[in-house]
Design a protein around this motif. Structure first.
Motif, mmCIF file in Angstrom:
data_model
loop_
_atom_site.group_PDB
_atom_site.id
_atom_site.type_symbol
_atom_site.label_atom_id
_atom_site.label_comp_id
_atom_site.label_asym_id
_atom_site.label_seq_id
_atom_site.Cartn_x
_atom_site.Cartn_y
_atom_site.Cartn_z
ATOM 1 N N VAL A 44 0.630 -1.056 0.048
ATOM 2 C CA VAL A 44 -0.308 -0.016 -0.112
ATOM 3 C C VAL A 44 0.634 1.388 0.006
ATOM 4 C CG1 VAL A 44 -1.490 -1.190 0.919
ATOM 5 C CG2 VAL A 44 -0.465 -0.179 2.084
ATOM 6 N N ASN A 45 2.074 1.011 0.439
ATOM 7 C CA ASN A 45 3.361 2.506 0.113
ATOM 8 C C ASN A 45 3.543 2.739 -1.154
ATOM 9 O OD1 ASN A 45 5.216 4.408 0.639
ATOM 10 N ND2 ASN A 45 6.162 3.440 2.094
ATOM 11 N N PRO A 46 3.407 3.723 -1.800
ATOM 12 C CA PRO A 46 3.929 4.106 -3.066
ATOM 13 C C PRO A 46 4.795 4.379 -2.937
ATOM 14 C CG PRO A 46 2.267 5.477 -2.297
ATOM 15 C CD PRO A 46 1.852 4.790 -1.651
ATOM 16 N N TYR A 68 -6.763 -8.156 10.564
ATOM 17 C CA TYR A 68 -8.127 -6.447 9.755
ATOM 18 C C TYR A 68 -7.519 -6.884 8.453
ATOM 19 C CZ TYR A 68 -8.680 -6.922 14.675
ATOM 20 O OH TYR A 68 -9.092 -6.731 15.935
ATOM 21 N N GLY A 69 -7.462 -7.980 7.494
ATOM 22 C CA GLY A 69 -6.602 -7.581 6.338
ATOM 23 C C GLY A 69 -5.963 -7.008 6.010
ATOM 24 N N VAL A 70 -4.626 -6.823 6.724
ATOM 25 C CA VAL A 70 -4.067 -6.512 6.480
ATOM 26 C C VAL A 70 -2.822 -7.178 6.370
ATOM 27 C CG1 VAL A 70 -2.012 -4.713 7.158
ATOM 28 C CG2 VAL A 70 -4.307 -3.813 6.912
ATOM 29 N N ARG A 103 9.998 -3.234 7.157
ATOM 30 C CA ARG A 103 8.437 -3.233 7.398
ATOM 31 C C ARG A 103 7.309 -2.849 6.845
ATOM 32 N NH1 ARG A 103 5.149 -1.955 12.246
ATOM 33 N NH2 ARG A 103 3.890 -4.023 12.339
ATOM 34 N N GLU A 104 6.758 -3.385 5.941
ATOM 35 C CA GLU A 104 5.514 -2.357 5.252
ATOM 36 C C GLU A 104 4.593 -3.589 4.922
ATOM 37 O OE1 GLU A 104 7.539 0.024 2.641
ATOM 38 O OE2 GLU A 104 8.243 -2.227 1.293
ATOM 39 N N PHE A 105 3.418 -3.063 4.703
ATOM 40 C CA PHE A 105 1.635 -3.225 4.909
ATOM 41 C C PHE A 105 1.885 -3.595 3.725
ATOM 42 C CE2 PHE A 105 2.868 -0.075 7.923
ATOM 43 C CZ PHE A 105 2.862 -0.976 9.189
ATOM 44 N N CYS A 149 -2.139 -4.718 0.713
ATOM 45 C CA CYS A 149 -3.646 -5.110 1.269
ATOM 46 C C CYS A 149 -3.527 -5.464 -0.620
ATOM 47 C CB CYS A 149 -3.815 -3.949 1.329
ATOM 48 S SG CYS A 149 -4.137 -3.785 3.441
ATOM 49 N N LYS A 150 -4.976 -6.965 0.231
ATOM 50 C CA LYS A 150 -5.595 -7.229 -1.437
ATOM 51 C C LYS A 150 -6.323 -6.045 -2.391
ATOM 52 C CE LYS A 150 -6.415 -11.878 -0.309
ATOM 53 N NZ LYS A 150 -6.638 -13.441 -0.578
#
Lengths: 125, 137
Positions: free
Chosen positions: B36-38, B109-111, B132-134, B136-137
């Motif tokens: 999610v991090n551009p 929670y979906g992350v 460390r990054e996040f 999502c679908k």
């Protein structure tokens, strides 16, 4: 953009647009949109259909916060919604592409609902 | 200190009557997860798949204009306890000529939270680092 609250000229472009909850069974907020209107940063919230306050919450002004007093790199926000039977105070912060909302919900009516705290995660779509 | 007879490290390790086959709910884990991090400097997306009962993660590194295909690698999956059917964590490794990468992830929670431990082995004296990054679908 220079809004009424943030004294240093601030660029919100990274945040503007639609954000959706990462969790399919979201407890409160399903999605929201950040936009600018009349020089103010605004948020429009849609309650989650699986949550305890579904539907259209409407829009409110958002107050932005930078990382430090001498920087204009906005990293957090706060806003408040008055919903008739519930007050929602929302504290938001950004972390590597996620917007995390910590919501403090206070029920104003006299039923037995507990005031509650919910933390949810959103990504931009 | 007695360790020879040790069969568990916490009370929950003991199998109770409520035990059922763990790790059977895998559908929410499978699929494509996007960073999610551009502004990410490492993994732009990860594909999770299953083949012949083995689970694979397939990472794609970010490049300025494109992606670098890291290829698939087997992963080991974890539930939150011995009785849980839901997969909540995983580990996998990549062995590149210049670097070893250990990937440790968990889903909440979906992350998908992905931590990579990056170890240089090319003698360049660059610091090993944690990322460390996040996703999502």
């Amino acid at each position: 953009m220079e809004n009424q609250i943030q004294k240093i000229k601030t660029d919100f472009s990274y945040y503007l647009g639609s954000w959706t909850n990462s969790y399919e069974k979201a407890r409160v907020i399903g999605a929201f949109r950040l936009y600018e209107e009349n020089g103010q940063l605004m948020i429009h919230i849609t309650g989650s259909e699986t949550g305890f306050y579904p539907g259209n919450w409407g829009s409110q002004v958002v107050k932005s916060h930078s990382y430090a007093p001498d920087t204009n790199d906005v990293v957090a926000f706060q806003t408040r919604f008055e919903m008739g039977d519930m007050e929602a105070f929302l504290a938001m912060n950004e972390n590597k592409g996620l917007l995390i909302i910590a919501g403090y919900f206070t029920f104003k009516d006299e039923d037995e609902r507990s005031n509650c705290f919910v933390r949810e995660f959103f990504f931009k779509i | 200190m007695q360790t020879a007879e040790l069969k568990h490290t916490k009370k929950d390790d003991l199998i109770s009557e409520s035990y059922h086959e763990w790790g059977t709910q895998i559908s929410s884990f499978l699929g494509t997860w996007k960073n999610v991090n551009p502004k990410t400097g490492q993994i732009s997306r990860m594909e999770v798949s299953i083949k012949d009962s083995e689970i694979f993660i397939h990472c794609f590194g970010i490049l300025e204009q494109d992606e670098m295909d890291w290829g698939p690698t087997p992963c080991q999956v974890f539930s939150s306890n011995v009785a849980s059917q839901v997969i909540e964590g995983f580990t996998g490794t990549y062995d590149f000529e210049f670097m070893d990468i250990s990937i440790i992830g968990n889903i909440k929670y979906g992350v998908m939270v992905v931590q990579s431990c990056n170890t240089f082995k090319d003698g360049s004296n660059r610091n090993n680092y944690l990322c460390r990054e996040f996703f999502c679908k």
